[in-house]
Design a protein around this motif. Structure first.
Motif, PDB file in Angstrom:
ATOM      1  N   ASP A 179      27.345 -36.827 -53.030  1.00 52.30           N
ATOM      2  CA  ASP A 179      28.294 -36.371 -52.332  1.00 52.30           C
ATOM      3  C   ASP A 179      28.725 -35.319 -51.232  1.00 52.30           C
ATOM      4  N   PRO A 196      32.865 -35.779 -61.028  1.00 52.00           N
ATOM      5  CA  PRO A 196      33.117 -35.290 -58.747  1.00 52.00           C
ATOM      6  C   PRO A 196      33.651 -34.456 -59.095  1.00 52.00           C
ATOM      7  N   ALA A 198      25.739 -39.469 -59.365  1.00 57.56           N
ATOM      8  CA  ALA A 198      26.151 -38.903 -59.505  1.00 57.56           C
ATOM      9  C   ALA A 198      26.055 -39.900 -60.951  1.00 57.56           C
ATOM     10  N   GLN A 232      30.881 -42.706 -47.156  1.00 57.94           N
ATOM     11  CA  GLN A 232      29.397 -42.421 -48.477  1.00 57.94           C
ATOM     12  C   GLN A 232      28.662 -41.596 -47.733  1.00 57.94           C
ATOM     13  N   ALA A 239      37.568 -33.093 -54.582  1.00 58.12           N
ATOM     14  CA  ALA A 239      37.892 -34.594 -54.391  1.00 58.12           C
ATOM     15  C   ALA A 239      38.341 -35.567 -55.440  1.00 58.12           C
ATOM     16  N   VAL A 293      25.463 -32.909 -55.469  1.00 56.16           N
ATOM     17  CA  VAL A 293      25.729 -34.569 -56.459  1.00 56.16           C
ATOM     18  C   VAL A 293      26.986 -33.861 -56.794  1.00 56.16           C
ATOM     19  N   GLN A 311      37.509 -42.414 -50.609  1.00 54.54           N
ATOM     20  CA  GLN A 311      37.018 -41.909 -49.143  1.00 54.54           C
ATOM     21  C   GLN A 311      36.776 -42.757 -48.202  1.00 54.54           C
TER      22      GLN A 311
END
Lengths: 119, 591
Positions: B536, B506, B499, B519, B510, B453, B516
């Protein structure tokens, strides 16, 4: 007093052995062996010579009087027990115990008797 | 000399003796109950003599130690006990049910006084109890120290001509034990792990050295390379193996026999059975099985619940209760079994409906299943009902359902430890119930999924997770309370963005990407609820050693501990239950 005297502490209570050891350590002694019952004590006594044996009376696997009967005459044994009956004290002495201290004991009394035997 | 420094060892030794007194007294009571009125205790048989000797000796030892510590009341009370057993040994006292009951009560009193000594350093006032005990037994005891014991004119041989104990084969165990404070074992484990890290550092340093040397082709370096490959490297490898062995042994040292917990139950079952006028024979087996100390420490409460249940609701008038521990592959099974009336499932289902735990429709389905299912082949939905907290909160429910007291506690215990609880009832045509606790052997090593994460790694215990999925971003909805949910099948699963909760940035890579396409979500369970932890990346699965967090960090919540990975990195282990609880609270207050 011989500080290196080898002492065997025989008592089924670990607490009791610790207390006694501590008292004697404070008096300057440093060479100890321990046994938790009569049989273990006899084994250790057969294996090596002790300058003094402190012996409890009521223990599992052979009590103190039986131990005394076997080795009392050839060893210096000081009985330390909560049993205070005259009859028992006499019996212990007849088997060769050189002293009899009744629990709860006065620390000074223990030190004095032990010092007497060792000097 | 300051005697108080011996308090710990005194307490622990007296604890052992009190346990021994309880065990032997139970055995004595069984013998007494078997006697015909004419036999009575006036002439104690051989077996009884051995027990009386042992009881006397334990009382005597406590007396001597307590007097030495200056706990004179305890010394006096145990002195009275010693005399009672001694009188009985000489046929001078009839140990009837009333006296035995009183002695049991005395043991409890001594235990509570010991607790006070342990916690506050002073003993309880037990003088009244001692005097009363003297009165009903007629023993003459004076003072805390030794007293003239021939007061009744009867000689008392302390070490008789033929001590009864000589008749028993000496049961001197070959293994000797020492007591070690558990904190020391924990510290030992910590140190072993530090060793492990240092070894890993050593290993990687060696690799770097060798790489450099290989590049430098100078002849000068050849002896150096030789020394490293042929001497330093094997030593490092050997060191590594030694450390692994050491770690294994330290883990082993943390194992304690379940008998430590089982020991108190014979007495408890006896007391409860007596109170309810039931005749119960209690059988214990598998006491030698060893489990991690942390598990054994927690085992007592759920077992008390299960045994109580068996006594209250299982056995009707007379019966057998069995407590068994046994090893099943890498699990431990602890079984509580009774041959009583079995669980009244129809009543359980009725009550569940009354309590609105299940709907009318569900009720109809379950009831139909009950009627048609062959013996013992119940739907899990029915079985699960008895572990439902609402089924057990009200007293009247307990009485009508027959079962259910605190069973949710048992379930929670099992789940907290990464185990399960099952129930089988009826066991045969006549009834009977069996509860099976399935527990891991150790808590210290668990299987975990490692996730990333932000730039941090975390471990999620396998025990609390269901599976990991990729969820297309389009499937994630934001409800009114700013709570992301994902629709999975019929369920709306709330998402917990780790997160965001942990305020983690992040990962740099990323940052550029705006959105994105999907997930990564780890589905975790909390009772019946499912939630998704948004991470992540999934890293890998690993067996990890759980190290509890030290004191100030413990209170944070959300973390079950930390662990050191093979590469030397220290990471936190998520406490999923706690985390969800915490998150849910935040979410609720937001609404």
């Amino acid at each position: 007093m011989n500080k290196n005297a080898k002492i065997l502490l025989v008592d089924d209570s670990v607490f009791m052995r610790n207390v006694l050891k501590n008292i004697l350590q404070e008096a300057g002694l440093e060479n100890f062996e321990e046994a938790g019952d009569g049989e273990e004590a006899l084994k250790k006594i057969a294996a090596e010579k002790f300058d003094l044996i402190l012996l409890d009376i009521i223990m599992p696997n052979k009590g103190g009087l039986d131990v005394l009967k076997e080795i009392g005459k050839q060893n210096k044994v000081l009985v330390i027990s909560a049993v205070g009956q005259e009859k028992v004290v006499e019996e212990a002495k007849s088997y060769g115990a050189i002293g009899y201290i009744v629990k709860p004991f006065d620390n000074q009394q223990v030190v004095e008797q032990v010092t007497n035997v060792l000097s | 000399m300051d005697i108080s420094k011996f308090k710990d060892i005194f307490v622990s030794e007296v604890e052992d003796h009190l346990q021994n007194l309880n065990d032997k007294l139970l055995a004595l009571e069984k013998l007494v109950q078997k006697l015909t009125p004419s036999q009575k205790v006036r002439e104690p048989g051989k077996e009884m003599m051995i027990l009386l000797e042992e009881l006397m000796r334990s009382s005597h030892t406590i007396k001597g130690s307590a007097a030495t510590m200056g706990f004179n009341q305890m010394a006096f009370l145990t002195h009275v006990l010693e005399d009672i057993f001694d009188y009985a040994r000489h046929g001078q006292l009839d140990l009837n049910a009333k006296i035995l009951e009183r002695i049991f009560a005395t043991l409890d009193l001594l235990a509570s006084s010991l607790v006070e000594i342990k916690q506050q350093g002073r003993e309880k006032d037990v003088e009244a109890a001692a005097l009363q005990l003297k009165k009903i037994t007629g023993v003459v005891t004076q003072g805390g120290g030794p007293s003239p014991r021939s007061a009744q004119g009867v000689p008392r041989e302390v070490s008789g001509k033929e001590p009864p104990l000589a008749a028993v084969p000496p049961a001197t165990p070959e293994i000797s034990y020492i007591k070690v404070p558990s904190g020391r074992l924990d510290a030992l484990l910590d140190l072993t792990e530090e060793l492990l890290i240092e070894r890993l550092r050593l290993e990687s340093t060696l690799q770097i050295l060798l790489r450099h040397l290989r590049r430098a082709r100078s002849r000068l370096h050849s002896p150096l390379r030789e020394a490293i490959t042929n001497r330093l490297k094997p030593t490092a490898d050997h060191l590594g193996r030694l450390i692994s062995d050491l770690q294994y042994l330290v883990m082993q040292a943390r194992l304690v026999p379940v008998g430590q917990v089982f020991a108190r139950f014979p007495r408890m079952v006896r007391d409860l059975a007596q109170r309810q006028k039931k005749e119960i024979s209690f059988m214990v087996s598998g006491e030698d099985l060893e489990l991690d100390r942390t598990i054994v420490d927690k085992l007592s409460e759920p077992l008390v619940h299960l045994l109580r249940n068996a006594i209250d609701h299982g056995v009707v008038k007379r019966g057998i209760i069995k407590l068994t521990a046994r090893r099943e592959r890498d699990l431990v099974h602890i079984l509580v079994e009774d041959d009583g009336q079995g669980i009244q499932w129809a009543q359980v289902v009725d009550t569940a409906c009354e309590r609105k735990i299940i709907t009318q429709e569900e009720y109809a389905v379950l009831h139909k299943n009950l009627e048609h299912a062959p013996q013992g082949d119940l739907r899990p939905e029915i079985v699960n009902l008895i572990f439902h907290p609402d089924l057990s909160t009200k007293k009247e429910v307990t009485e009508t359902s027959g079962r259910g007291v605190g069973l949710n506690v048992v379930k929670r215990f099992a789940e907290d430890l990464g185990g399960t609880v099952r129930v089988e009832s009826p066991l045969g045509a006549k009834g009977g119930s069996r509860f099976i606790l399935e527990l891991p052997l150790t808590l210290a090593i668990i299987d975990a999924l490692l996730v990333r994460v932000g730039q941090e790694s975390f471990a999620i215990p396998f025990g609390s997770m269901e599976r990991a999925v990729r969820v297309p971003t389009t499937k994630i909805k934001n409800n009114m309370a700013d709570q992301d949910v994902v629709i999975m099948g019929k369920n709306r699963v709330p998402l917990v963005p780790l997160a965001k909760i942990f305020h983690l940035l992040p990962p740099p890579a990323a940052k550029g990407e705006k959105s994105q396409p999907a997930q990564t979500v780890v589905l975790v369970k909390r009772g019946k609820e499912t939630a998704g932890l948004v991470v992540d990346a999934l890293l890998n699965e690993e067996q990890i050693i759980v190290k509890p967090l030290p004191h100030p960090l413990k209170g944070i919540g959300g973390f079950a501990g930390s662990t050191i990975l093979g590469n030397g990195e220290t990471i936190l282990i998520l406490d999923v239950l706690n985390l969800l609880h915490h998150h849910q609270r935040l979410f609720k207050t937001a609404v």
